[in-house]
Every structure is written in C-alpha cells, then in structure tokens.
Scaffold this motif. Structure first.
Motif, PDB file in Angstrom:
ATOM      1  N   TRP A  53      19.496 -11.070  10.523  1.00 11.86           N
ATOM      2  CA  TRP A  53      19.854  -9.422  11.021  1.00 11.86           C
ATOM      3  C   TRP A  53      21.057  -8.968  10.215  1.00 11.86           C
ATOM      4  O   TRP A  53      21.373  -7.829  10.226  1.00 11.86           O
ATOM      5  CB  TRP A  53      20.005  -9.454  12.235  1.00 11.86           C
ATOM      6  CG  TRP A  53      18.758  -9.710  13.188  1.00 11.86           C
ATOM      7  CD1 TRP A  53      18.658 -10.776  13.891  1.00 11.86           C
ATOM      8  CD2 TRP A  53      17.528  -8.889  13.298  1.00 11.86           C
ATOM      9  NE1 TRP A  53      17.072 -10.997  14.258  1.00 11.86           N
ATOM     10  CE2 TRP A  53      16.667  -9.853  13.973  1.00 11.86           C
ATOM     11  CE3 TRP A  53      17.236  -7.567  13.029  1.00 11.86           C
ATOM     12  CZ2 TRP A  53      15.273  -9.298  14.429  1.00 11.86           C
ATOM     13  CZ3 TRP A  53      15.951  -7.360  13.212  1.00 11.86           C
ATOM     14  CH2 TRP A  53      15.082  -8.033  13.820  1.00 11.86           C
ATOM     15  N   ARG A  71      19.160   0.281  13.270  1.00 13.01           N
ATOM     16  CA  ARG A  71      18.562  -0.667  12.235  1.00 13.01           C
ATOM     17  C   ARG A  71      16.857  -0.628  12.363  1.00 13.01           C
ATOM     18  O   ARG A  71      16.492  -1.085  11.640  1.00 13.01           O
ATOM     19  CB  ARG A  71      19.130  -1.881  12.647  1.00 13.01           C
ATOM     20  CG  ARG A  71      18.437  -2.896  13.875  1.00 13.01           C
ATOM     21  CD  ARG A  71      19.109  -4.005  14.008  1.00 13.01           C
ATOM     22  NE  ARG A  71      20.342  -4.288  14.514  1.00 13.01           N
ATOM     23  CZ  ARG A  71      21.350  -4.685  13.994  1.00 13.01           C
ATOM     24  NH1 ARG A  71      21.235  -5.173  12.639  1.00 13.01           N
ATOM     25  NH2 ARG A  71      22.642  -4.737  14.464  1.00 13.01           N
ATOM     26  N   TRP A  72      16.548   0.045  13.473  1.00 16.64           N
ATOM     27  CA  TRP A  72      14.922   0.101  13.548  1.00 16.64           C
ATOM     28  C   TRP A  72      14.397   1.450  12.984  1.00 16.64           C
ATOM     29  O   TRP A  72      13.216   1.507  13.103  1.00 16.64           O
ATOM     30  CB  TRP A  72      14.561   0.166  15.011  1.00 16.64           C
ATOM     31  CG  TRP A  72      14.983  -1.349  15.494  1.00 16.64           C
ATOM     32  CD1 TRP A  72      16.205  -1.889  16.269  1.00 16.64           C
ATOM     33  CD2 TRP A  72      14.166  -2.304  15.546  1.00 16.64           C
ATOM     34  NE1 TRP A  72      16.107  -3.158  16.523  1.00 16.64           N
ATOM     35  CE2 TRP A  72      15.080  -3.583  16.029  1.00 16.64           C
ATOM     36  CE3 TRP A  72      12.940  -2.676  15.014  1.00 16.64           C
ATOM     37  CZ2 TRP A  72      14.470  -4.825  15.973  1.00 16.64           C
ATOM     38  CZ3 TRP A  72      12.527  -3.984  14.908  1.00 16.64           C
ATOM     39  CH2 TRP A  72      13.222  -5.107  15.582  1.00 16.64           C
ATOM     40  N   GLU A 130      15.818  -2.768  19.993  1.00 20.87           N
ATOM     41  CA  GLU A 130      17.362  -3.530  19.722  1.00 20.87           C
ATOM     42  C   GLU A 130      17.661  -4.389  21.060  1.00 20.87           C
ATOM     43  O   GLU A 130      18.434  -5.358  21.016  1.00 20.87           O
ATOM     44  CB  GLU A 130      18.314  -2.329  19.271  1.00 20.87           C
ATOM     45  CG  GLU A 130      19.639  -2.867  19.164  1.00 20.87           C
ATOM     46  CD  GLU A 130      20.036  -3.687  17.831  1.00 20.87           C
ATOM     47  OE1 GLU A 130      20.825  -3.822  17.517  1.00 20.87           O
ATOM     48  OE2 GLU A 130      18.605  -4.005  17.289  1.00 20.87           O
ATOM     49  N   ARG A 137      15.615  -7.450  20.920  1.00 21.35           N
ATOM     50  CA  ARG A 137      16.213  -8.537  19.970  1.00 21.35           C
ATOM     51  C   ARG A 137      17.394  -9.271  20.505  1.00 21.35           C
ATOM     52  O   ARG A 137      17.452 -10.393  20.468  1.00 21.35           O
ATOM     53  CB  ARG A 137      16.583  -7.493  18.833  1.00 21.35           C
ATOM     54  CG  ARG A 137      17.140  -8.408  17.602  1.00 21.35           C
ATOM     55  CD  ARG A 137      17.812  -7.815  16.489  1.00 21.35           C
ATOM     56  NE  ARG A 137      19.107  -6.819  16.613  1.00 21.35           N
ATOM     57  CZ  ARG A 137      20.202  -7.362  16.656  1.00 21.35           C
ATOM     58  NH1 ARG A 137      20.380  -8.655  16.208  1.00 21.35           N
ATOM     59  NH2 ARG A 137      21.298  -6.710  17.100  1.00 21.35           N
ATOM     60  N   LYS A 184      10.231 -13.103  12.573  1.00 24.00           N
ATOM     61  CA  LYS A 184      11.596 -12.774  12.615  1.00 24.00           C
ATOM     62  C   LYS A 184      12.000 -12.042  13.831  1.00 24.00           C
ATOM     63  O   LYS A 184      13.034 -12.173  14.715  1.00 24.00           O
ATOM     64  CB  LYS A 184      11.911 -12.078  11.613  1.00 24.00           C
ATOM     65  CG  LYS A 184      12.070 -12.480  10.232  1.00 24.00           C
ATOM     66  CD  LYS A 184      12.549 -11.738   9.100  1.00 24.00           C
ATOM     67  CE  LYS A 184      12.548 -12.500   7.666  1.00 24.00           C
ATOM     68  NZ  LYS A 184      13.083 -11.459   6.631  1.00 24.00           N
ATOM     69  N   PHE A 185      11.344 -10.975  14.374  1.00 20.99           N
ATOM     70  CA  PHE A 185      11.209 -10.309  15.643  1.00 20.99           C
ATOM     71  C   PHE A 185      10.418 -10.841  16.678  1.00 20.99           C
ATOM     72  O   PHE A 185       9.289 -10.193  16.559  1.00 20.99           O
ATOM     73  CB  PHE A 185      11.291  -8.699  15.168  1.00 20.99           C
ATOM     74  CG  PHE A 185      11.560  -8.133  16.628  1.00 20.99           C
ATOM     75  CD1 PHE A 185      12.483  -8.156  17.437  1.00 20.99           C
ATOM     76  CD2 PHE A 185      10.427  -7.182  17.006  1.00 20.99           C
ATOM     77  CE1 PHE A 185      12.573  -7.306  18.285  1.00 20.99           C
ATOM     78  CE2 PHE A 185      10.563  -6.446  18.169  1.00 20.99           C
ATOM     79  CZ  PHE A 185      11.690  -6.440  18.956  1.00 20.99           C
ATOM     80  N   CYS A 192      24.862  -8.629  13.197  1.00 20.76           N
ATOM     81  CA  CYS A 192      23.734  -9.027  14.264  1.00 20.76           C
ATOM     82  C   CYS A 192      23.905  -8.982  15.710  1.00 20.76           C
ATOM     83  O   CYS A 192      23.163  -8.968  16.557  1.00 20.76           O
ATOM     84  CB  CYS A 192      23.153 -10.413  13.930  1.00 20.76           C
ATOM     85  SG  CYS A 192      24.498 -11.803  14.023  1.00 20.76           S
TER      86      CYS A 192
END
Length: 504
Positions: free
Chosen positions: A413, A424-425, A366, A369, A439-440, A417
């Motif tokens: 996200w 979220r992970w 996160e 990200r 995306k990541f 976001c």
C-alpha cells in the motif's frame, strides 16, 4: 479422576509453563526465539494481548512469510504469510491444494458440513446453490426491505432513545444485535428482536457468542487438552457444548415452523429457507441434500457466522475511524447531501441511489483494509508446494494468512499504509479504483470470494448514511480502543459513544 488429570502431557505442560515463566520478559520486546521444547510459543503468549501488531512486526522483518514453531508435543506449527503472491498461489492459482482441511473442520465442528466449513464437492454444490439464491432479484429486494425495516424500527428508536437521555451506548453491541436480527430474518424469516431499547439478553444470541468464542479457543491449545475437557465436560468445552445445544434447539424449531409455512404457501417471505424449501418441493434441487434438516441447520450456523460478526465488526471500526477523522465525515455528509437528499430528507436508500456514494464506498474499503472483519484465514496443504516466496510447503502444513498484516504492508500500500486515507480508492475520474483481491483480501480471493460482498456494502451504506446524516457520534474521551484476539476483529472494550441528533 486424579489419575486421569495427571497425565504425562499435563505434567509436561506444567513443566513448560514454569520454564516459560523463567524466560518471561516484561518489556514485551517484539522478538521471536525458537526455544527448546516450547518453540516460539513464549513469544506469542507474551504478545497475545497485541497479537495482530506482533504478527505484523514479525512479518515485516521476515520478508512477509514466517514459519512458526509450536511446542514439540503439539500440532501448533504453521506457516504465517502476508505476501500477496503467496496469497494468490494459495487462494487462486493452486486453490485445489489448499482446502480448509480436517483440523479446521474439527475446531469448528459446530458448523457442521456448511459452506464455511466444507471442501471439495460439498463446498462446490453449496457455492453454486447460494450463488443462485443470493443473485435472485426477489431475494435482493427482500434483503433491502429487511435492512431498511430493521433500521427504521430497531436502530433509529435506540439512537433516538440514548440521544434523548444523553447516555452512553456501546455501538459494537448495537451493531451485533442489528446483524443477528437481520441475518435471522434473511435466512430464517424469523426476527429474534435483539435490537430494542431494552437491550434484552436473547438466549440463542448469547449461545452463538459462547459457541464462537470457545471454538476459537481450540486453535490455541493442544488438541488432546480440549478433547480431555470435552470428555470431562469442563472449561471452554462445557461452554461450547452448552451454546451449541441452545442454538441447535432454536434453529431446529425455526426449521420446523418454516416447513409448515411452506406447505400452506400463504404470504411466504423470500428468506433463504423459504427459497430452498420451495425449490426442493418443486423438484428443482438435489432433494437428498436439501430435504435434510441437518443441511438447513448447518446452513443457518454458517450464514450466521458469515453475516453477523463480519458486518458488525466492519461497522464498528468504520464509525470509530469516521468519528476520529472529522474531515472524512464532512465529505461523506457533503456527498449524501449532493446525491441522496429530497426536500431535506434522505431518499429511499435503494441500490441505484447508494451506488452514487462513491466516496462512502471508498471509506468502507479503507476501513476494512485497516481492520478486516476476519483478521486471519486458515488453509491446509494437501501436497508439497513451493510458494512464490521460496518457502517449501510439506503436505498437511497449516497455512495462516494474516489479513490484518496485509493492510499494513508498505510493499502493498505504500509508505502511507498506516494512514486512514479513503482517497486512495478514488480515481481521477471519480470512480472506485480496482485492487486485485489477493492484495485487498477482506472478502477472500479466488473461488472462495465472498458471495455476500455486494450485500455487505449495501447494508453498511444504508446504516452509515442513516446514522451519519441524522446523528453526531462522539467518542468517549479516554475510552480504550484495541482489537480483540478472536475469530472476528471485535473491539476488545466495545465502542462506547454518545449520540446527538443533528437536526432538532
């Protein structure tokens, strides 16, 4: 000399500068206009101090992809994107059409022909070589020992020192010293000892900073301007060449020492150079390449660039986010207590033990990200292409992928976001949720996916677990926190904190 400086290009630049001043809007409104002659450059310069948010705003209001127009007499045009399908096309599906390209290689010429800066066959050979070396169990054990040794003998003494005195410390500086030492140890088998309570100024570490900062500068000025600076030995080019020379001397001296050590074959460390030199002596490698001191020099420069600032940036933003989200910190400590304690003390932090810290893994994901250590990737098209977004790409088009913006897109996200939300992970079953690399993308995607991804997580988990279990990290009230405009996503003003021991 005066005649040389007053070239038509410089006169035009002065004219354009005054034209730009006439249209300057101090309100810094987030708009972009394609002006005659100067293109979109005024808007970019106006928002340069907040460029990552500016690009994010532009991309959100232009469907995730924007064609940026620079001044007419420069090569500053590029296609900016945060669209995952475009990223998938560029990094994976049509990978062969999007190499780094000659412009990137020229801007970062100090990296030589190393893996970070190379394309095609040269890149393919080095990729295969490093994949073999980094996956070797002996090297993995050596890497763990280096990180844990540097934590025990470098990091903890510094944190104990500043804690006992109650003084402020810049954690970003501490992490940059840590990673410079650890990269030098794992690659060269040499410890420059940047990480000590004296906070010494180490010439080759400072030289690396100079080289990196001034290579980045080349991307944002006309090529003829920085080439003129280099010819005259002035400005940023003078600093770049100085840093380059100092680091060259350091690396070539290490190479010479390493070759002598491998001939003796006594108590050799398993650093990457030892592995390369030993295998070339045994005839297991393409000796025409690896026997070259330049190959080893380029390898060092590239691995320093890949491993030093990316990990230190990741750690810096991680600790700021955790320090400002006490519930997240409490949950990390709860999981450490559950999985890593043995009679009140941390167990040996090896790969197996660290793999139990699923929540900590999610916090790191996160963190990167929202604040990817490398905020941009750059590619150049070889042939014409049509992106999934519908944009037409001509040959030799500079492609800029905004990783920072991708982490802030609702389309990727969701509406939350912008929230720091490690949950979220984590899946319902307590496992890490898999997100496609396009995306990541902090660890790149496709064939150029980062070879050191697993080692990055191991290093960050060891450092995070050690610091969070043993110390409180308190942010200094009023300290400004914002990302810098640089190759790596550093904090512009560092991360100034005070450290207190948890257990006295």
């Amino acid at each position: 000399m005066a005649t040389l400086l007053l070239t038509p290009e410089i006169l035009v630049s002065i004219f354009l500068f005054f034209l730009f001043l006439c249209h300057w809007r101090w309100s810094k409104a987030q708009t972009i206009t394609n002006w005659p002659l100067v293109g979109m450059l005024p808007g970019l310069l106006q928002n340069l101090s907040n460029v990552h948010e500016y690009f994010t705003w532009l991309l959100k209001h232009n469907g995730g992809t924007l064609e940026f127009k620079g001044p007419w007499f420069t090569s500053m045009n590029f296609m900016l994107t945060s669209d995952p399908m475009n990223v998938h096309n560029i990094c994976s599906k049509n990978f062969s059409n999007y190499p780094k390209g000659p412009e990137f290689q020229e801007a970062f010429e100090s990296l030589g022909d190393g893996i970070f800066n190379s394309d095609h066959d040269s890149w393919g050979y080095q990729r295969k070589l490093f994949h073999t070396l980094l996956k070797d169990n002996k090297y993995k054990v050596f890497f763990e020992e280096v990180v844990k040794g540097k934590v025990e003998k470098g990091l903890i003494p510094i944190l104990d020192h500043v804690s006992s005195l109650g003084i402020e410390v810049d954690l970003q500086d501490v992490f940059q010293r840590f990673t410079f030492d650890s990269v030098c140890l794992t690659v060269l088998g040499h410890d420059p000892n940047c990480l000590s309570i004296e906070f010494p100024i180490v010439a080759h570490s400072k030289a690396f900073n100079e080289m990196e900062e001034n290579s980045f500068y080349r991307h944002f000025v006309p090529k003829r301007w920085w080439k003129l600076q280099r010819k005259l030995q002035i400005g940023s080019e003078k600093k770049l060449l100085h840093g380059w020379k100092v680091l060259d001397e350091f690396v070539y001296e290490c190479i010479s020492t390493k070759r002598k050590e491998t001939l003796k074959k006594e108590e050799l460390k398993m650093d990457l150079f030892t592995s390369i030199v030993m295998e070339e002596q045994e005839g297991e490698m393409n000796s025409n390449i690896t026997k070259s001191n330049k190959f080893l020099r380029d390898t060092t420069f590239n691995l320093l660039a890949a491993g030093r600032d990316t990990v230190s940036s990741g750690l810096t933003w991680f600790f700021w986010l955790v320090a400002t989200h006490p519930l997240v910190e409490a949950k990390i400590l709860e999981k450490i207590k559950e999985h890593l304690l043995d009679i009140g003390k941390l167990k040996d932090l090896n790969i197996d033990e660290l793999s139990k810290l699923v929540y900590l893994h999610g916090v790191i994901c996160e963190s990167v990200r929202l604040f990817p250590p490398l905020p941009f990737y750059q590619k150049t098209s070889l042939q014409s292409d049509i992106l999934p977004s519908g944009h037409s790409i001509k040959p030799n088009t500079k492609m800029v992928l905004s990783l920072y913006s991708m982490g802030r897109m609702e389309s990727i996200w969701g509406q939350d976001c912008l929230e720091f939300k490690p949950e979220r992970w984590i899946s319902k079953h307590g496992r890490i949720v898999h997100v496609p690399s396009f995306k990541f993308i902090p660890f790149n995607a496709g064939p150029r996916t980062c070879l050191g991804k697993d080692m990055t997580f191991i290093q960050m988990k060891i450092i995070a677990s050690t610091i969070l279990w043993n110390y409180h990290v308190h942010m200094n009230e009023g300290h400004p926190v914002s990302p810098s405009f640089s190759i790596a996503l550093h904090m512009k003003h560092g991360l100034k904190v005070r450290i207190c021991k948890r257990f006295v």
